[in-house]
Design an enzyme around this catalytic site. Structure first.
Site, PDB file in Angstrom:
ATOM      1  N   PRO A   8       1.382  -0.857   0.350  1.00 10.67           N
ATOM      2  CA  PRO A   8       0.430   0.088  -0.289  1.00 10.67           C
ATOM      3  C   PRO A   8       1.205   0.802   0.072  1.00 10.67           C
ATOM      4  O   PRO A   8       1.330   1.211   0.712  1.00 10.67           O
ATOM      5  CB  PRO A   8      -1.037  -0.178   1.364  1.00 10.67           C
ATOM      6  CG  PRO A   8       0.157  -1.869   2.355  1.00 10.67           C
ATOM      7  CD  PRO A   8       1.055  -1.695   1.595  1.00 10.67           C
TER       8      PRO A   8
ATOM      9  N   ASP B 290       6.054   2.572   2.431  1.00  5.26           N
ATOM     10  CA  ASP B 290       5.321   1.306   2.549  1.00  5.26           C
ATOM     11  C   ASP B 290       4.240   1.109   4.068  1.00  5.26           C
ATOM     12  O   ASP B 290       4.622   1.308   5.028  1.00  5.26           O
ATOM     13  CB  ASP B 290       5.613  -0.360   3.231  1.00  5.26           C
ATOM     14  CG  ASP B 290       5.057  -1.547   3.096  1.00  5.26           C
ATOM     15  OD1 ASP B 290       3.614  -1.296   3.237  1.00  5.26           O
ATOM     16  OD2 ASP B 290       5.463  -2.581   2.385  1.00  5.26           O
ATOM     17  N   HIS B 291       3.132   2.067   3.654  1.00  3.63           N
ATOM     18  CA  HIS B 291       1.996   2.488   5.002  1.00  3.63           C
ATOM     19  C   HIS B 291       1.719   0.792   6.007  1.00  3.63           C
ATOM     20  O   HIS B 291       1.037   0.938   6.899  1.00  3.63           O
ATOM     21  CB  HIS B 291       0.954   2.334   4.611  1.00  3.63           C
ATOM     22  CG  HIS B 291       0.618   3.650   5.126  1.00  3.63           C
ATOM     23  ND1 HIS B 291       0.190   3.439   6.789  1.00  3.63           N
ATOM     24  CD2 HIS B 291      -0.639   4.754   4.970  1.00  3.63           C
ATOM     25  CE1 HIS B 291      -0.544   4.323   7.454  1.00  3.63           C
ATOM     26  NE2 HIS B 291      -0.990   5.554   5.993  1.00  3.63           N
ATOM     27  N   ARG B 292       2.067  -0.796   5.605  1.00  9.87           N
ATOM     28  CA  ARG B 292       2.362  -1.680   6.602  1.00  9.87           C
ATOM     29  C   ARG B 292       3.063  -1.508   7.304  1.00  9.87           C
ATOM     30  O   ARG B 292       3.384  -1.923   8.957  1.00  9.87           O
ATOM     31  CB  ARG B 292       2.101  -2.785   5.635  1.00  9.87           C
ATOM     32  CG  ARG B 292       0.855  -3.131   4.636  1.00  9.87           C
ATOM     33  CD  ARG B 292       1.694  -4.163   3.886  1.00  9.87           C
ATOM     34  NE  ARG B 292       3.164  -3.936   3.109  1.00  9.87           N
ATOM     35  CZ  ARG B 292       3.294  -5.326   2.432  1.00  9.87           C
ATOM     36  NH1 ARG B 292       2.925  -6.647   2.500  1.00  9.87           N
ATOM     37  NH2 ARG B 292       4.448  -5.204   2.060  1.00  9.87           N
TER      38      ARG B 292
ATOM     39  N   ALA C 268       5.453   2.022   7.849  1.00 15.05           N
ATOM     40  CA  ALA C 268       5.446   2.992   8.421  1.00 15.05           C
ATOM     41  C   ALA C 268       4.074   3.495   8.806  1.00 15.05           C
ATOM     42  O   ALA C 268       4.087   3.430   7.606  1.00 15.05           O
ATOM     43  CB  ALA C 268       7.037   3.095   7.572  1.00 15.05           C
TER      44      ALA C 268
END
Length: 420
Positions: free
Chosen positions: A216, A389-391, A393
């Site tokens: 994401p 990567d929003h998973r 950070a």
């Protein structure tokens, strides 16, 4: 009989294109002598002979795409030659009926120096195909691509010159041709606009799609005042010290990643852990005639600005000339993309999977800026993009990480206090 096979050199490699044979059936060969060039997704690899002997048979035509493990050719070992001498890890007790040797990673990564290879032409698989179709000896064609690489346009210009002048190929090769000369007389069969979707182009597509559909992506934008850094570089140049701006970027990133290690990390969903890398191996997204390639500058955190500058320059040159080894293209923990020199003012880059972050540097240009005294001044401003990567950070951490990087670049003399 020794079988020479296409070996897996890592990074998910599954296939390669047979470019050109450096020997022919019946030729005598020595141990480690290059036999054939294969275009993998990232590089041109040489398969070398594991023994001294005679080329017995060539099994694959040039231009063919083959899977890893495919036997390309066979070599009959010279009498009394030890077929296992090139690889000490092979067991001498192996059954005689199964004396099948694959070229190992060392043979693919290292390019032994032979006089016959020194004059080898540089050309992509599709260019070679066009040359073969029109019976063009690429050794007679002058390359106008990067590093002297022969392009498709060069081949067509050669064909035009040869056909229009009626000269023999060697004489036609000596004529000076303007690299901007338009090509108007191409064979009808070549009028269709088709680009082969294989080799590096296909692997780039696979990796980009995997990254985009797995991670994401979030893109954070920031503008950085480059004025002080540019002035500092001028001071260094006056002392005969030339350090590129990107070298400063890399060092500042290494320090920032030390403070925010979550961006120098890789997510292992299977084990449900985020692995924080202790070393900073910086991927350098590089444009080349063969497409995007990412050489890796290792242990940036331990290197001085001068060393970073020199090694980065050498890696970029090798990438553009297709001379990178496997080690120089693997193991990156964070990647940068310096697109500013091309004129870019912004982008939303795709992360180099399975990394957590990528930072892109855009065009630096002079702009009116209001300073702390409410005065309008002219400053050199650069946009940067951090894709993360929003998973792994969150936005707040991304902003803090970027701000740390920004403070180091805007105060470059402060940066030098933290160098090794």
């Amino acid at each position: 009989m020794i079988e020479v096979k296409l070996h897996d050199i890592g990074e998910g490699m599954t296939e390669g294109d047979v470019l050109t044979y450096l020997v022919k059936k019946g030729d005598p060969v020595d141990v480690d002598q290059p036999l054939v060039e294969v275009q993998t997704e990232k590089m041109v690899a040489e398969l070398t002979s594991p023994v001294t002997g005679i080329v017995k048979d060539i099994l694959i035509d040039t231009g063919k795409t083959i899977a890893v493990g495919t036997t390309v050719m066979t070599v009959e070992a010279k009498e009394n030659a030890n077929p296992f001498s090139h690889n000490e890890s092979m067991k001498e007790s192996a059954p005689a009926a199964e004396t099948i040797i694959q070229t190992d990673k060392t043979h693919l990564m290292e390019k032994p120096k032979h006089n016959r290879i020194a004059d080898r032409v540089k050309a992509a698989p599709y260019t070679r195909k066009i040359a073969r179709q029109h019976q063009v000896d690429l050794k007679l064609v002058k390359g106008t691509g990067r590093g002297g690489r022969i392009t498709v346009e060069d081949v067509y210009r050669f064909i035009e010159n040869r056909d229009n002048t009626g000269l023999d190929p060697s004489a036609a090769a000596n004529l000076v041709i303007d690299s901007q000369t338009p090509i108007e007389k191409r064979p009808e069969a070549e009028q269709t606009d088709v680009i082969p979707f294989k080799g590096r182009r296909k692997q780039i597509a696979i990796k980009m799609a995997k990254s985009l559909y797995t991670i994401p992506h979030v893109s954070h934008f920031e503008e950085i005042d480059m004025t002080n850094l540019l002035d500092y570089r001028k001071e260094l140049k006056a002392l005969n010290v030339n350090i590129s701006a990107v070298a400063f970027f890399l060092k500042a990133l290494a320090l920032s990643l030390k403070d925010y290690p979550v961006f120098n990390a890789k997510l292992d969903e299977e084990k449900e852990v985020i692995k924080l890398e202790k070393e900073v191996h910086m991927g350098l997204a590089t444009d080349s005639d063969e497409g995007l390639i990412v050489p890796v500058l290792r242990n940036v955190e331990k290197k001085s600005l001068r060393t970073i500058h020199d090694e980065m320059k050498e890696l970029t040159k090798k990438a553009q000339e297709n001379r990178l080894t496997v080690k120089e293209m693997t193991g990156s923990t964070f990647t940068i993309s310096n697109v500013g020199p091309m004129g870019s003012i912004g982008a939303t880059p795709i992360i180099n999977f399975p990394e957590t972050g990528l930072m892109a540097f855009h065009k630096t240009k002079k702009m009116p800026v209001v300073n702390e005294q409410d005065e309008i001044v002219i400053r050199s401003m650069m946009n940067v993009t951090l894709a993360f990567d929003h998973r792994v950070a969150d936005g707040g951490t991304a902003v803090a990480f970027t701000n740390r990087f920004k403070s180091l670049i805007e105060n470059p003399k402060l940066l030098t206090l933290e160098l090794v």
